[in-house]
Design a protein around this motif. Structure first.
Motif, short mmCIF file in Angstrom:
data_model
loop_
_atom_site.label_atom_id
_atom_site.label_comp_id
_atom_site.label_asym_id
_atom_site.label_seq_id
_atom_site.Cartn_x
_atom_site.Cartn_y
_atom_site.Cartn_z
N UNK A 511 -25.70 -42.28 31.91
CA UNK A 511 -24.47 -41.96 31.42
C UNK A 511 -23.56 -43.30 31.54
N UNK A 512 -23.71 -43.79 32.84
CA UNK A 512 -22.99 -45.17 32.73
C UNK A 512 -23.38 -46.37 32.11
N UNK A 513 -24.73 -46.12 31.70
CA UNK A 513 -25.12 -47.17 30.69
C UNK A 513 -24.52 -47.02 29.18
N UNK A 514 -24.05 -45.90 28.82
CA UNK A 514 -23.73 -45.70 27.45
C UNK A 514 -22.19 -45.28 27.52
N UNK A 515 -21.66 -44.94 28.51
CA UNK A 515 -20.16 -44.42 28.38
C UNK A 515 -19.39 -44.60 29.67
N UNK A 516 -18.28 -45.55 29.56
CA UNK A 516 -17.39 -45.54 30.72
C UNK A 516 -16.56 -44.49 31.05
N UNK A 517 -16.31 -43.77 30.07
CA UNK A 517 -15.16 -42.62 30.31
C UNK A 517 -15.79 -41.36 29.97
N UNK A 518 -16.69 -40.91 30.53
CA UNK A 518 -17.14 -39.56 30.23
C UNK A 518 -16.35 -38.38 30.40
N UNK A 519 -16.67 -37.25 29.59
CA UNK A 519 -15.76 -36.25 29.72
C UNK A 519 -16.10 -35.20 31.03
N UNK A 520 -15.46 -34.32 31.05
CA UNK A 520 -15.66 -33.51 32.15
C UNK A 520 -17.09 -32.71 32.41
N UNK A 521 -17.51 -32.32 31.11
CA UNK A 521 -18.97 -31.61 30.90
C UNK A 521 -19.85 -32.94 31.45
N UNK A 522 -19.88 -33.87 30.94
CA UNK A 522 -20.67 -34.97 31.16
C UNK A 522 -20.91 -35.34 32.56
N UNK A 523 -19.75 -35.48 33.27
CA UNK A 523 -19.64 -36.00 34.46
C UNK A 523 -20.00 -34.77 35.72
N UNK A 524 -20.10 -33.65 35.09
CA UNK A 524 -20.44 -32.51 35.98
C UNK A 524 -21.81 -32.65 36.24
N UNK A 525 -22.03 -32.51 37.48
CA UNK A 525 -23.81 -32.45 37.89
C UNK A 525 -24.18 -31.05 38.16
N UNK A 526 -25.46 -30.72 37.72
CA UNK A 526 -25.91 -29.41 37.67
C UNK A 526 -27.19 -29.75 38.58
N UNK A 527 -27.86 -28.79 39.07
CA UNK A 527 -29.32 -28.66 39.80
C UNK A 527 -30.33 -28.29 38.67
N UNK A 528 -31.51 -29.05 38.71
CA UNK A 528 -32.55 -28.45 38.01
C UNK A 528 -32.94 -27.16 38.05
N UNK A 529 -33.02 -26.16 36.87
CA UNK A 529 -33.26 -24.84 37.27
C UNK A 529 -34.71 -24.68 37.23
N UNK A 530 -34.97 -23.24 37.44
CA UNK A 530 -36.53 -23.06 37.13
C UNK A 530 -37.21 -23.32 35.93
#
Length: 1015
Positions: A511-530
């Protein structure tokens, strides 16, 4: 060859292949060879692909990321594809991690990719699924071999070991010189150096550290004054990385210190400890002045608890981890943990322990309050019936009681204190072993995992535990007891934190290597699911090796996620930070595919929302309780136009069935045109409804959603904006065949939609244009009648030489180039067999070529010549200059004009500039579909003149005229008497006033081109 000069013709000689003195046309031939090399991209040491195929792969990867709502990364890939398509790429110009990803994508050839489809329902909703495929149940891996069979005789696994090194992953690039203005604490630098991570090692690292120290409030208050190019959402993603590595480091320390007995014990201890360790870390870093807060946040006393300061500390830790400092973060966390544990050992629940040990001694308590109301303290007094007593103090009753109880125990019951200290500090020594005569497949996979993860032999018992399901331990208690083993529950819990940390690390790095101004969806971190963990299980080929009970073997899916996480926990136990630098390709690929929060259903809803298509789902259950199946009805509704898609029964949960069916539908809608003859009737009906509603509602798509529509490839947009007209026509023909005719109103709406998207794709990447215009605006704002004029801005340097009359009408290539050659006293040479008069240029193309030639002539005096030559589907213009450093000066301008006229490609080599003009004929045949007609009409409309070029044409020439008037009046004021001086100063002021409306227009252009937030 034939040559021209000032309109006169004469005959020359054919250029030699290797002449003693290179002729102009020989230089063009040599330049052609360079361009041919740029037409091939080396994606691995042994594989090269055409530039066209490479760019197509980049665009297709971009579409995939855009469908996952990773808009920033998609935009980066699409922009890279456009640059490579225009200019080519030399060795080393493209990052290795991009080449690796493209290579993997191309290696998975279409023949190996399954056609996207969904399972149509072939049985009633409420009935039990009939005709279900027979699942072969094998119990071979649950039965231990006879005692006479040695598992040591199992042949080694045949899978090839592929290890990914650090060159295959992105690194944070240089954020820019603007970051140097951000304050940075020297104390923080010294502390990090002591930890083993030196931020002074390179400029890029130091700049990123400055950025990570900023809190969101600081960015908000200093955005303009410091020209900050990142947003708070990017820093939020750094914080998430820091939080996860701290949590995992705490878990590492806790497990090494006290081997937990149960999953619940481990979870509860971690929840408590990580909060306390974070407080210790804050107490270490905050006094160093590491955090930059806004005025409001900084007004809070440092002695008070501050969430903002804690957030910024986590940002710094995350950034250090991302830039190779994970070892330093681990050391910091371990030392903080030890400090916390030593403190907690002094703060045990002494009161409870005392009451347990002396409950028959008649303990009595008394509390005394001391001090003023705003700063009270307490004294606790304790005494038993034998007269033994003690006292203690604290800020509250509990603290005072704990202190008094501790004093009582140490003074009167020292044996209890010694026994408690010994019990708590001693970690149980668990030494599991491999099961006696394990199943062959179990042992073979265990050896395979050891090899691909590069683990020592000591890891074998733990890998054995990782592949042991709890059901098997109940049926084989004696074997488990003999091996001092247990099920994989504890390791799976451990591995979930390892997986979370690794996935977040990889995601934020990209993300930081390709976009210095991410939107809210891109910057929201989730947890790997099942399901994500189950994919890793499949890639590691663990199936069949897991020890399951005879009942559980009929439903093995339940164990896959836990097994994958448990194996990862074992790998982390022995490799730790080594998994960041070297890991199996299977794990590397899975981590790189992590996309938080966006499941299949979310993707389908996201791609439908811009067109006012609402999605809902109805789920039906069937089957026995322990073997439940779920069917899904996907309901589409667009302004009363409804469609129901019946999907088959899935052996998954309700959420899983909905996700899987929606994901299959989204993939089909994205790629149906590739399989026009293989679609079922239900698929054809779905496509006809969905694409028809997209076209009908295209006029209602909001401006903020245009970039999302482009990058996700809606309605063939990816091909259209990339000038891949033939590919788009193939898509349009396949689509028209499925949806039939469209109304004239829908065709006009679609044409306007295409025009908006094409212009948006060009405006959104005109960063060079914005910088040129912005520098010109800034220069104009410094003009003052009483201050001497400084050197003009870049924009002024080329508009002074540009003939803007070319915008008024299309011209042939020869007329445009000959006019510039005659004006700049440059000889014009033309290749034999090249008819320049037949190549017609649009206004944007003509303006771009004129500006490039004129500017080259100005920066490279004396210029030597201009050559005209042939090119595939177009022509070549080669301008020769002599001035050193020409490439640096003309590079930004070439990029600027290539954006204004995408059919113009610029190649720079020392003092030479090669302009390639691509001429595409888009003729309409009698069988052209309405969709093609709308697209071709949109292309013609937007190619007549780029709106930015039109605005520059409208405002820059009169502005330049007033600038010249201002300069002349200012110069006259210095050489005349007092009366004439005041008159000249007044004329200079009038010129400044006349600039005002044009200056305001240029500012609006800058604001338009500077849009950096996606969508």
């Amino acid at each position: 060859m034939t040559a021209f000069s000032g309109g006169n013709r004469w005959v020359g000689v054919v250029a030699l292949a290797s002449p003693p003195v290179p002729t102009p046309l020989h230089k063009m031939a040599a330049f052609r060879q360079v361009i041919q090399r740029l037409e091939r991209i080396r994606i691995s040491p042994r594989v090269e692909v055409s530039k066209r195929r490479f760019c197509q792969a980049l665009q297709q990867l971009a579409e995939g990321y855009a469908l996952a709502d990773n808009i920033g990364r998609a935009a980066y890939y699409f922009s890279l594809a456009k640059i490579v398509n225009r200019q080519g790429a030399g060795q080393g110009d493209i990052p290795n991690w991009i080449l690796r990803e493209v290579a993997d994508y191309l290696n998975s050839s279409p023949a190996n990719r399954s056609r996207p489809t969904f399972q149509g329902r072939i049985r009633p909703k409420a009935a039990k699924p009939m005709g279900r495929p027979v699942r072969v149940v094998t119990r071979a891996h649950t039965e231990l071999p006879s005692p006479g069979v040695s598992w040591r005789q199992v042949p080694p696994p045949a899978r090839e070991l592929v290890v990914i090194d650090n060159s295959d992953r992105p690194r944070l690039g240089d954020p820019g010189e603007w970051a140097d203005a951000i304050p940075l604490s020297e104390s923080l630098i010294e502390f990090l150096v002591e930890l083993g991570w030196d931020p002074r090692a390179d400029t890029v690292r130091l700049r990123w550290l400055r950025i990570a120290c900023m809190h969101g409030s600081f960015i908000y208050e200093n955005q303009r004054s410091l020209s900050i190019a990142v947003n708070a959402k990017l820093l939020k993603s750094f914080e998430e990385v820091g939080k996860r590595w701290v949590a995992l480091a705490v878990l590492d320390s806790y497990v090494a210190d006290r081997e937990p007995k149960t999953r619940g014990e481990q979870s509860a201890a971690l929840n408590s400890l990580k909060q306390e360790v974070n407080k210790v870390i804050d107490s270490i870093l905050l006094p160093l002045g590491a955090v930059l807060l806004g005025k409001g946040e900084s007004g809070v006393s440092e002695s008070q608890s501050s969430r903002s300061r804690s957030i910024a500390i986590r940002q710094i830790l995350g950034l250090v981890a991302l830039m190779g400092g994970l070892d330093a973060i681990q050391r910091l966390c371990r030392s903080s943990y030890r400090k916390l544990v030593s403190t907690q050992s002094e703060q045990r629940d002494w009161r409870t322990l005392l009451e347990q040990q002396a409950r028959n001694e008649g303990l009595s308590w008394r509390f005394v309050e001391e001090g003023p109301d705003h700063s009270k303290t307490f004294r606790a007094f304790i005494q038993d019936r034998r007269g033994r007593g003690a006292e203690g103090g604290g800020r509250g009753k509990k603290e005072a009681a704990r202190s008094a109880a501790e004093q009582f125990l140490r003074r009167h019951l020292p044996a209890v204190v010694a026994r408690e200290t010994s019990r708590v500090s001693a970690a149980p020594a668990l030494s599991p072993t491999v099961y006696r005569n394990p199943p062959a497949q179990h042992w073979q996979v265990l050896c395979d995992l050891r090899r691909v993860f590069e683990l020592p032999s000591e890891s074998e018992p733990w890998l054995c535990q990782a592949m042991t399901h709890s059901s098997w331990t109940h049926e084989n208690r004696s074997l488990v007891s003999d091996a001092q083993q247990r099920d994989n529950g504890l390791l799976a819990h451990y591995g979930s934190f390892v997986m979370d940390a690794l996935c977040t690390h990889e995601y934020v790095l990209r993300l930081a290597a390709t976009n210095l101004r991410p939107n809210e969806d891109e910057a929201r971190m989730g947890t790997p699911d099942r399901y994500f963990c189950e994919k890793l299980f499949g890639k590691l080929a663990i199936g069949g090796a897991v020890l399951l009970s005879r009942g559980q073997v009929t439903n093995p899916d339940i164990s896959k996620a836990d097994v994958a996480q448990a194996v990862l926990a074992v790998a982390w136990r022995y490799r730790h930070v080594g998994l960041i630098e070297r890991r199996p390709k299977e794990l590397h690929d899975q981590l790189g595919s992590f996309a938080p929060i966006h499941d299949g259903y979310t993707k389908l809803v996201s791609m439908s929302a811009p067109y006012n298509i609402e999605i809902d789902a109805v789920i039906y259950e069937s089957g026995l309780e322990h073997d439940r199946y779920h069917a899904v009805d996907l309901l589409f509704d667009s302004r009363g136009h409804k469609f129901t898609l019946e999907c088959d029964y899935y052996p998954a949960s309700k959420t899983g069935a909905k996700t899987r069916s929606a994901a299959a539908v989204a993939s089909l809608l994205h790629a149906y045109h590739k399989y026009p003859g293989e679609l079922s009737d239900d698929e054809k009906k779905l496509i006809a409804y969905y694409v028809g509603r997209q076209i009908a509602n295209s006029s209602e798509v909001a401006e903020r959603n245009l970039q999302r529509c482009i990058l996700q490839g809606h309605l063939g947009l990816t091909m259209l904006v990339a000038d891949q007209v033939k590919a788009f026509q193939q898509w349009a023909k396949a689509t028209s065949h499925l949806i039939g005719t469209i109304t004239e109103a829908d065709q006009r709406s679609l044409q306007r939609f295409y025009e908006r998207c094409i212009l948006r794709s060009r405006d959104g990447s005109l960063s060079v244009t914005a910088s040129h215009v912005a520098s010109f605006v800034a220069w104009l704002e410094t003009l003052d009648p009483e201050v001497e004029v400084r050197d003009p801005a870049p924009l002024l340097s080329f508009v002074q030489f540009s003939d803007h009359s070319v915008l008024d009408k299309p011209l042939d290539l020869f007329a445009v180039v000959a006019t510039s050659a005659d004006k700049n006293l440059m000889s014009l040479n033309i290749e034999d067999g090249f008819d320049a008069d037949t190549i017609l240029l649009g206004p944007s193309q003509a303006a771009a070529i004129t500006m490039l030639v004129d500017t080259t002539a100005k920066w490279s005096r004396p210029a030597t010549a201009i050559d005209l030559g042939n090119a595939e589907d177009g022509a070549l213009v080669l301008v020769h200059g002599l001035q050193e450093g020409f490439e640096t000066s003309a590079g930004p301008l070439a990029e600027f004009l290539a954006e204004l006229a995408p059919s113009v490609t610029c190649y720079l080599d020392r003092g030479d500039l090669l302009i390639k003009i691509a001429v595409q004929e888009t003729r309409m045949s009698t069988d052209t579909s309405p969709i093609e007609q709308a697209a071709l009409a949109a292309l013609r409309s937007v190619s007549e003149a780029h709106p930015v070029m039109v605005d520059l044409h409208r405002h820059v020439p009169p502005l330049v005229q007033q600038v010249r008037r201002f300069e002349e009046a200012q110069a006259a004021s210095k050489t005349t008497n007092r009366t004439d001086r005041y008159r000249s100063m007044a004329e200079a002021s009038e010129a400044l006033d006349a600039m005002s409306p044009h200056l305001g227009a240029l500012k609006r252009i800058v604001n338009t081109l500077s849009r950096s937030e996606p969508g």
